[in-house]
Motif scaffolding. Sequence first.
Motif, PDB file in Angstrom:
ATOM      1  N   GLN A  46      26.745 -62.943 -62.034  1.00  0.00           N
ATOM      2  CA  GLN A  46      25.761 -64.150 -61.947  1.00  0.00           C
ATOM      3  C   GLN A  46      26.351 -65.100 -61.133  1.00  0.00           C
ATOM      4  OE1 GLN A  46      26.056 -65.595 -66.093  1.00  0.00           O
ATOM      5  NE2 GLN A  46      24.558 -64.415 -66.862  1.00  0.00           N
ATOM      6  N   SER A 114      17.816 -63.981 -67.466  1.00  0.00           N
ATOM      7  CA  SER A 114      18.386 -62.660 -68.076  1.00  0.00           C
ATOM      8  C   SER A 114      19.099 -61.958 -67.092  1.00  0.00           C
ATOM      9  CB  SER A 114      17.331 -61.939 -68.678  1.00  0.00           C
ATOM     10  OG  SER A 114      16.525 -61.285 -67.466  1.00  0.00           O
ATOM     11  N   THR A 115      20.365 -61.273 -67.621  1.00  0.00           N
ATOM     12  CA  THR A 115      21.254 -60.546 -66.753  1.00  0.00           C
ATOM     13  C   THR A 115      21.446 -58.929 -67.708  1.00  0.00           C
ATOM     14  OG1 THR A 115      22.555 -61.988 -65.985  1.00  0.00           O
ATOM     15  CG2 THR A 115      23.346 -60.101 -65.960  1.00  0.00           C
ATOM     16  N   THR A 116      20.782 -58.327 -67.254  1.00  0.00           N
ATOM     17  CA  THR A 116      20.355 -56.686 -67.993  1.00  0.00           C
ATOM     18  C   THR A 116      21.495 -55.694 -67.238  1.00  0.00           C
ATOM     19  OG1 THR A 116      18.265 -57.223 -68.430  1.00  0.00           O
ATOM     20  CG2 THR A 116      19.059 -55.000 -68.682  1.00  0.00           C
ATOM     21  N   GLU A 124      21.006 -56.124 -63.465  1.00  0.00           N
ATOM     22  CA  GLU A 124      19.800 -56.762 -62.783  1.00  0.00           C
ATOM     23  C   GLU A 124      19.566 -58.133 -63.372  1.00  0.00           C
ATOM     24  OE1 GLU A 124      14.975 -55.589 -62.481  1.00  0.00           O
ATOM     25  OE2 GLU A 124      15.816 -55.318 -64.483  1.00  0.00           O
ATOM     26  N   VAL A 125      19.453 -59.245 -62.360  1.00  0.00           N
ATOM     27  CA  VAL A 125      19.316 -60.454 -62.795  1.00  0.00           C
ATOM     28  C   VAL A 125      18.059 -61.119 -62.568  1.00  0.00           C
ATOM     29  CG1 VAL A 125      20.390 -62.636 -62.545  1.00  0.00           C
ATOM     30  CG2 VAL A 125      22.050 -60.774 -62.288  1.00  0.00           C
ATOM     31  N   ARG A 126      17.157 -61.515 -63.492  1.00  0.00           N
ATOM     32  CA  ARG A 126      16.109 -62.123 -63.424  1.00  0.00           C
ATOM     33  C   ARG A 126      16.042 -63.562 -63.783  1.00  0.00           C
ATOM     34  NH1 ARG A 126      11.610 -58.592 -63.556  1.00  0.00           N
ATOM     35  NH2 ARG A 126      12.293 -56.362 -63.744  1.00  0.00           N
ATOM     36  N   ASN A 128      14.407 -67.786 -61.788  1.00  0.00           N
ATOM     37  CA  ASN A 128      13.523 -68.193 -60.841  1.00  0.00           C
ATOM     38  C   ASN A 128      14.074 -68.920 -59.744  1.00  0.00           C
ATOM     39  OD1 ASN A 128      10.790 -67.798 -62.250  1.00  0.00           O
ATOM     40  ND2 ASN A 128      11.787 -69.165 -63.773  1.00  0.00           N
ATOM     41  N   PRO A 164       9.341 -66.365 -59.250  1.00  0.00           N
ATOM     42  CA  PRO A 164      10.295 -65.264 -59.816  1.00  0.00           C
ATOM     43  C   PRO A 164      10.886 -64.517 -58.845  1.00  0.00           C
ATOM     44  CG  PRO A 164       7.934 -65.616 -60.721  1.00  0.00           C
ATOM     45  CD  PRO A 164       7.838 -66.367 -59.569  1.00  0.00           C
ATOM     46  N   SER A 166      13.917 -61.188 -58.710  1.00  0.00           N
ATOM     47  CA  SER A 166      14.805 -60.209 -59.386  1.00  0.00           C
ATOM     48  C   SER A 166      15.772 -59.810 -58.428  1.00  0.00           C
ATOM     49  CB  SER A 166      13.974 -59.229 -60.072  1.00  0.00           C
ATOM     50  OG  SER A 166      14.863 -57.980 -60.404  1.00  0.00           O
ATOM     51  N   THR A 168      19.046 -57.183 -57.740  1.00  0.00           N
ATOM     52  CA  THR A 168      19.947 -56.046 -58.297  1.00  0.00           C
ATOM     53  C   THR A 168      21.501 -56.093 -57.739  1.00  0.00           C
ATOM     54  OG1 THR A 168      18.335 -54.729 -58.533  1.00  0.00           O
ATOM     55  CG2 THR A 168      20.076 -53.603 -58.489  1.00  0.00           C
ATOM     56  N   THR A 185      13.690 -58.809 -55.363  1.00  0.00           N
ATOM     57  CA  THR A 185      12.152 -58.839 -55.055  1.00  0.00           C
ATOM     58  C   THR A 185      11.836 -60.373 -55.706  1.00  0.00           C
ATOM     59  OG1 THR A 185      12.359 -56.525 -56.112  1.00  0.00           O
ATOM     60  CG2 THR A 185      10.205 -57.637 -56.421  1.00  0.00           C
TER      61      THR A 185
END
Length: 336
Positions: A46, A114-116, A124-126, A128, A164, A166, A168, A185
Motif C-alpha cells: 500500500q 481494496s488490497t487483494t 492487486e490494489v484497487r 481511485n 478508477p 488497479s 499490481t 490499469t
Amino acid sequence: MASKKPTKQVNNKMVSIVIAVLILGGLAYLFFPKFHADEKNQALVQNVVETFGKRLQNVNLAAEDIDVLSVSMEENYGKLLEDPLLIVSWLRNPQNAPGRMVSSPWPDHIEILSTTKITDTKYEVRGNIVEITSDEVSDACVGVAGIDTEIEGCTLDGFAAKRPISVTVEKSGKKGHPWLITAVTLGQYSIGKEPHWQSTRDDEVGFTYEYPDRLDAEYISFENIPPMITVNSKVKKLTCKTTKETSSLPERVSKQTINDNEYCITAKSDGTADGSITDFTYSTITEEYGLTSVLFSVNYLQCNNLESEEETKCSEERENFDLDTIADKIIASIKN
C-alpha cells in the motif's frame, strides 16, 4: 476433618491444561508469523501505491517534448516500477498514462479501496485517483510553494473527479525496493461534486448526464450550455473522414483515442471581433447507446490582442487546455 481431593483427578486436570497450552502454542507458532508477515507485506504494498499516487501530479502528460516527458516519468515513477517497459508503453500513448493532463484539476492521491493477495509475492490494489482543484482545499493547504495537501492541518472538501485504478505490485529482488509495480490499469472517470458541474436530464432520449457550467479557464469559455447529446443505437462502428492536421479549412476532422475510447472530433471555427468560436462534436461508440456524440461551442479570446504578460498567459492556457477529457467525462456520465 476435611477430606482431600483425589490426587489423580488434580493431575488429570493439570495434564489437560498443559496439552491445551501446547496446542495453542503450536497453532500460534504456525499461523501468527504468517499473519504478521501478510500484514507487513500489505502495508509495504500500500505504501508503494500511495507513493505512486502522490507523484502523479508531477508528471505533465501534455508536455510537447517527448524527451522531457520521458525524463519526468523516469524521475517520478522509475524506482517504483519493476519493468522500465511500462514507461515505454505510457510514452507511446500519454493520453492513457498515469499523470497530469491539465493544470486543474490535478491528481492529488490514490484512494485505496481494496488490497487483494494473489500469491505470497503478488498483490492487486484497487482504488481511485482523486483529482482536485483549488476549490476543494482549505486555506491551511497553501504553503510557500503553492497548494500542498501534505501540510499539517490541510483538509479536502470533496473532489473534482475520480478515476478508477488497479495496480499490481509484486515482490522484487532489487535491493532497497522489496515491492515494485508490475502493471497499472486505468478506468473511466467519474464526476465529483464540483460546484461548476451540473446534472441535467434529456427527456426526449430518456437519460441524464453531467457537464461543467463553466470552464476552469480565464480566456476560454463555453458559448452554449448545457451541451447537446445525440445517440444512434443502430450505429455500432465509428467512421471518421479525417482532414490533414495542417489543414486551414474552417472545418477540421480528426481521430483520437481519449482514455481508451476512440473518438471522431469535428471542429468548425468562425471568427468574432474578440477571437473565435469553435463548434465541437465529439463522437464515439458506447456499448449501451451506440454512436454517442456531445456537441458544444467554445469561445476563444484572441490572445495577440492582449498586453504582453496577458498574451503569454492566454497562449499558455490555450496550449495546455484539455477539452478532450471534458468531452469524455460528459459522455462517461450518461445514465438512464
